[in-house]
Design a protein around this motif. Structure first.
Motif, PDB file in Angstrom:
ATOM      1  N   GLY A  25       0.830  -1.210   0.000  1.00 34.67           N
ATOM      2  CA  GLY A  25       0.000   0.000   0.000  1.00 34.67           C
ATOM      3  C   GLY A  25       0.859   1.253   0.000  1.00 34.67           C
ATOM      4  N   ARG A  29       0.874   4.133  -2.850  1.00 32.71           N
ATOM      5  CA  ARG A  29       0.483   5.504  -2.529  1.00 32.71           C
ATOM      6  C   ARG A  29       1.577   6.501  -2.849  1.00 32.71           C
ATOM      7  NH1 ARG A  29       0.523   8.653   2.404  1.00 32.71           N
ATOM      8  NH2 ARG A  29       1.558   6.957   3.482  1.00 32.71           N
ATOM      9  N   ARG A  30       2.816   6.096  -2.643  1.00 35.10           N
ATOM     10  CA  ARG A  30       3.917   7.026  -2.885  1.00 35.10           C
ATOM     11  C   ARG A  30       4.395   6.959  -4.334  1.00 35.10           C
ATOM     12  NH1 ARG A  30       4.816  10.549   1.504  1.00 35.10           N
ATOM     13  NH2 ARG A  30       4.042   9.464   3.311  1.00 35.10           N
ATOM     14  N   ARG A  59      17.685   8.867  -5.160  1.00 35.04           N
ATOM     15  CA  ARG A  59      16.895   9.655  -4.227  1.00 35.04           C
ATOM     16  C   ARG A  59      15.563   8.953  -3.931  1.00 35.04           C
ATOM     17  NH1 ARG A  59      15.672  16.085  -4.954  1.00 35.04           N
ATOM     18  NH2 ARG A  59      14.092  16.166  -3.346  1.00 35.04           N
ATOM     19  N   GLN A  63      14.215   7.497  -0.343  1.00 30.87           N
ATOM     20  CA  GLN A  63      12.890   7.862   0.160  1.00 30.87           C
ATOM     21  C   GLN A  63      12.061   6.609   0.472  1.00 30.87           C
ATOM     22  OE1 GLN A  63       9.771  10.188   1.387  1.00 30.87           O
ATOM     23  NE2 GLN A  63      11.870  10.778   1.176  1.00 30.87           N
ATOM     24  N   LYS A  66      13.290   5.099   3.709  1.00 33.43           N
ATOM     25  CA  LYS A  66      12.879   5.884   4.876  1.00 33.43           C
ATOM     26  C   LYS A  66      11.395   5.697   5.167  1.00 33.43           C
ATOM     27  CE  LYS A  66      16.164   9.728   4.723  1.00 33.43           C
ATOM     28  NZ  LYS A  66      16.295  11.113   4.219  1.00 33.43           N
ATOM     29  N   GLN A  67      10.589   5.705   4.115  1.00 34.90           N
ATOM     30  CA  GLN A  67       9.146   5.558   4.327  1.00 34.90           C
ATOM     31  C   GLN A  67       8.827   4.179   4.880  1.00 34.90           C
ATOM     32  OE1 GLN A  67       6.987   7.842   4.330  1.00 34.90           O
ATOM     33  NE2 GLN A  67       7.790   9.501   3.083  1.00 34.90           N
ATOM     34  N   LYS A  70       9.522   3.760   8.519  1.00 37.32           N
ATOM     35  CA  LYS A  70       8.575   4.404   9.425  1.00 37.32           C
ATOM     36  C   LYS A  70       7.442   3.471   9.832  1.00 37.32           C
ATOM     37  CE  LYS A  70       6.885   8.454   8.205  1.00 37.32           C
ATOM     38  NZ  LYS A  70       6.595   9.656   7.403  1.00 37.32           N
ATOM     39  N   VAL A  74       7.927  -2.621  10.773  1.00 37.08           N
ATOM     40  CA  VAL A  74       9.213  -2.874  10.118  1.00 37.08           C
ATOM     41  C   VAL A  74      10.361  -2.641  11.096  1.00 37.08           C
ATOM     42  CG1 VAL A  74      10.766  -2.125   8.276  1.00 37.08           C
ATOM     43  CG2 VAL A  74       8.309  -2.307   7.848  1.00 37.08           C
TER      44      VAL A  74
END
Lengths: 167, 568
Positions: A25, A29-30, A59, A63, A66-67, A70, A74
């Motif tokens: 998901g 979404r990203r 990059r 990202q 990092k996502q 969060k 995880v």
């Protein structure tokens, strides 16, 4: 724009229902595209490993890491660099055996690739490939002229070389 | 003990005295417990679940503690969704409970069943589906930690009915460990030292303080940087109130409707230090030309925000308060107090030029005049909550706040209808403070049913409605970018908010003359009950300056006449 590369990201996650949904998901979404995804248990109870391959510039991949990190489920994410890790994929391919020559050729190629034939009928054979995805790609390319009837690939899984554990 | 009793006891044990909720089949057992625990915990019966979510959010933002909302399964829970997403975008800690059909029915398309885990997945920090009564307590304890620690955010808990009526047989833990959840608070000291050197060496530094500074309670630290080290300090909308806005170096809000002084500072700075701010598109305009003369230091507790929108020279992951206090220690070792520089003088001057005269006798009332009068009467501790739209941008622009948590607005989500229920929640959190709801007629109407809640629960807020019979912000865009083709923005006749208030058993005052504003405000403040001020304002006022979306910050146009020509 920076260059798009294939990246392999390995994640240790809580073995809970819904973790895969959260990760896929998040990717959707990203706007990150998943090439392949594999999942399985680890040596630690209640900890699973998910290995994802994605295409993107550095990059974007940073990202993504990092996502993903969060997410509460995880524990850890690691990018699997080519020279520091072993990557493998399992691929099953069903090829037509249209004539005797095709049969001989295919069996020969399979031998060269150290790929066992795991099922055979008069009309087709199933060959099992285990290797780097690029190697599997090359074999599939060889099979094309003979007529590929079906392919099943697991997607890439990976592990770090040497003493670099992930715990 | 039943699951439902365990839920209520855990809430009480976690310091919750008020929840916001609306009942339904799947949460009957839970609400039943509220009768048994009367006096210790109270549910405020909202009139729409969206109101519950925004109220919990308002409560959280005013108090810094998680706000709780409860809805039944299916449509009840889906009505929370807008509120959950609003809290998510602004990093507000709410815990949303949604009833769910019993485990045995899940997946059967049972009555009032909705896949809330799926629906809330992309708009929560985390979510849980409780599967057995024994999981109730640890799950709620985890939810409190996850929602409040690190970068706060909403947690959704799916609560099947059988887990509420089922027996809890296991001893409840006092504390829960979440091995995969370990937020980092302290910043890397080497990075901090690097940042300190850069700030001290900079000729034209500027600080942008975002919502993260408010969440981290870093007001003292941000103010020291501005006051002691003479760094002009701008805020985002979410950071409003982190510094006293009457300070000469408090250069206002940056971005799309930012004060020209603030945007000027960002354009011309040789160093931008962003703290607890995520460089959203409304802040940066065109990212490729953003702060092009500056080195960028970015402090944020969420590593994923750093480098997401803007390339950063010195990233520091950590809590704003902790990082800034370490930073100040390092800077103090090198330099005790900075004196006025050319840059700080220049910024003070420009800042002053942007502070235009807001008084006006014009009729219909100009929005800035209404805020002028409001500024005169607002006390430092008063809380201003807003709806979303033109009135909101007028408020961020023209109201001065001096303290954190005294300005509450839906920034990231831009959720119309946020104002009234969020004001209600804020008032519950801080009952001795005046709570204003600055709202627009369009926005106010979206959750107007909460007037009934305010009446029944005797919660007093002060709604001030900018009534212009337009959806003002969209109208402004249509005026500027669509040559006044006003499609779908005319609301027609003025809705009569005085009569609506009266219908709910509350009072209201219509205000049409500038001279009457102050009296009306005073009356509403004095009133024991909520009293709606229905203020007719100039329908075609625009909030300026304004930056074309995606434009360079220097393309911002309009604004205070005094500042014309000086800037760009």
């Amino acid at each position: 724009m920076t260059q798009q590369h294939k990246h392999i990201i390995s994640m240790l996650v809580e073995d809970e229902p819904g973790v895969m949904t959260r990760i896929s998901g998040l990717f959707a979404r990203r706007g990150f595209n998943i090439d392949t995804i594999t999942v399985g248990k680890t040596q630690t109870p209640k900890v699973s490993k998910i290995v994802i391959t994605v295409k993107g510039d550095d990059r974007t991949v940073e990202q993504i890491e990092k996502q993903v990190n969060k997410l509460v489920d995880v524990f850890k994410t690691i990018e699997m660099k080519d020279d520091e890790s072993v990557t493998r994929e399992l691929c099953l391919v069903k090829v037509s055996l249209s004539n005797e020559k095709a049969k001989t050729d295919i069996m020969h190629y399979a031998q060269v690739y150290k790929a066992p034939i795991v099922d055979i009928t008069p009309k087709s054979a199933i060959i099992q490939l285990v290797g780097k995805p690029q190697k599997n790609d090359a074999f599939l390319e060889l099979m094309k002229p003979y007529g590929i009837k079906d392919i099943s690939r697991t997607g890439t899984t990976a592990i770090q070389r040497g003493g670099n554990g992930e715990k | 003990m039943k699951g439902s009793e365990a839920i209520v006891k855990t809430l009480i044990g976690s310091g919750v005295h008020t929840t916001f909720g609306f009942p339904g089949g799947a949460v009957i057992p839970l609400f039943d417990e509220f009768l048994r625990f009367e006096g210790k915990i109270k549910n405020i019966l909202v009139r729409h679940e969206q109101g519950a979510a925004h109220a919990a959010d308002g409560y959280a933002r005013a108090s810094g503690k998680p706000g709780i909302c409860i809805a039944t399964s299916g449509p009840g829970a889906t009505n929370l969704v807008t509120g959950i997403m609003t809290a998510y975008m602004d990093s507000s800690p709410i815990i949303a409970f949604g009833g769910q059909v019993s485990m045995s029915l899940i997946g059967n398309d049972a009555f009032q069943e909705a896949d809330m885990m799926g629906i809330t997945l992309p708009i929560t920090k985390h979510s849980f589906q409780i599967k057995k009564a024994n999981d109730v307590v640890p799950t709620i304890l985890k939810a409190f930690r996850i929602s409040a620690e690190g970068r706060p955010g909403p947690v959704y808990i799916d609560l099947p009915k059988d887990c509420q009526v089922g027996e809890v047989t296991k001893e409840a833990p006092k504390k829960v460990d979440i091995p995969s959840f370990k937020p980092v608070y302290r910043g890397n000291i080497n990075q901090i030292k690097k940042a300190a050197d850069m700030i001290l060496a900079a000729e034209r530094p500027v600080v942008i303080a975002g919502g993260g500074t408010i969440i981290a309670n870093a007001a003292k630290e941000v103010t020291v940087l501005m006051d002691t080290f003479m760094i002009p300090t701008a805020t985002t909308i979410m950071g409003k109130g982190i510094i006293p806005e009457d300070h000469p170096l408090a250069i206002g809000q940056v971005g799309m409707h930012g004060r020209k002084a603030a945007n000027y500072a960002v354009i011309n700075a040789d160093l931008v230090m962003a703290v607890g701010c995520r460089f959203s598109d409304r802040i940066t305009g065109n990212t490729s030309s953003y702060a092009e003369k500056a080195k960028v230091i970015h402090i944020d507790i969420d590593a994923a925000e750093i480098g997401k929108n803007i390339e950063v020279d010195v990233p520091i992951v950590g809590d704003s308060k902790s990082v800034l206090s370490d930073l100040i220690v390092v800077m103090n070792e090198k330099l005790k107090k900075k004196t006025e520089t050319e840059w700080s003088k220049r910024m003070k001057e420009l800042n002053q030029l942007c502070r235009c005269n807001m008084d006006s006798k014009k009729e219909p009332i100009e929005p800035k005049k209404l805020l002028f009068e409001l500024n005169r009467i607002l006390k430092t501790d008063d809380i201003v909550v807003t709806g979303v739209g033109q009135h909101q941008m007028f408020a961020t622009h023209f109201i001065d706040r001096m303290k954190p948590r005294t300005f509450i607005t839906s920034g990231g989500a831009g959720t119309m209808g946020f104002g009234l229920p969020a004001a209600m929640g804020a008032k519950v959190a801080v009952p001795d403070t005046n709570v204003f709801d600055i709202d627009g007629d369009g926005s106010f109407l979206m959750n107007i049913q909460e007037l009934a809640t305010l009446k029944e629960e005797n919660i007093k807020v002060i709604p001030v409605v900018f009534n212009n019979s337009y959806l003002g912000m969209v109208r402004q865009w249509l005026e500027i970018y669509y040559s006044k083709r006003y499609s779908q923005v005319k609301l027609g006749r003025h809705s009569d908010f005085v009569k609506i208030a009266e219908a709910f058993g509350l009072g209201g005052i219509r205000v049409e003359k500038p001279a009457k504003i102050q009296d009306a405000l005073k009356e509403s403040i004095r009133s024991k009950e909520t009293m709606v001020l229905d203020v007719y304002v100039e329908p075609e006022s625009n909030i300026l300056p304004m930056l074309p979306p995606g434009g360079h910050l220097k393309e911002a146009f309009g604004g205070c006449m005094n500042a014309k020509g000086v800037f760009f």
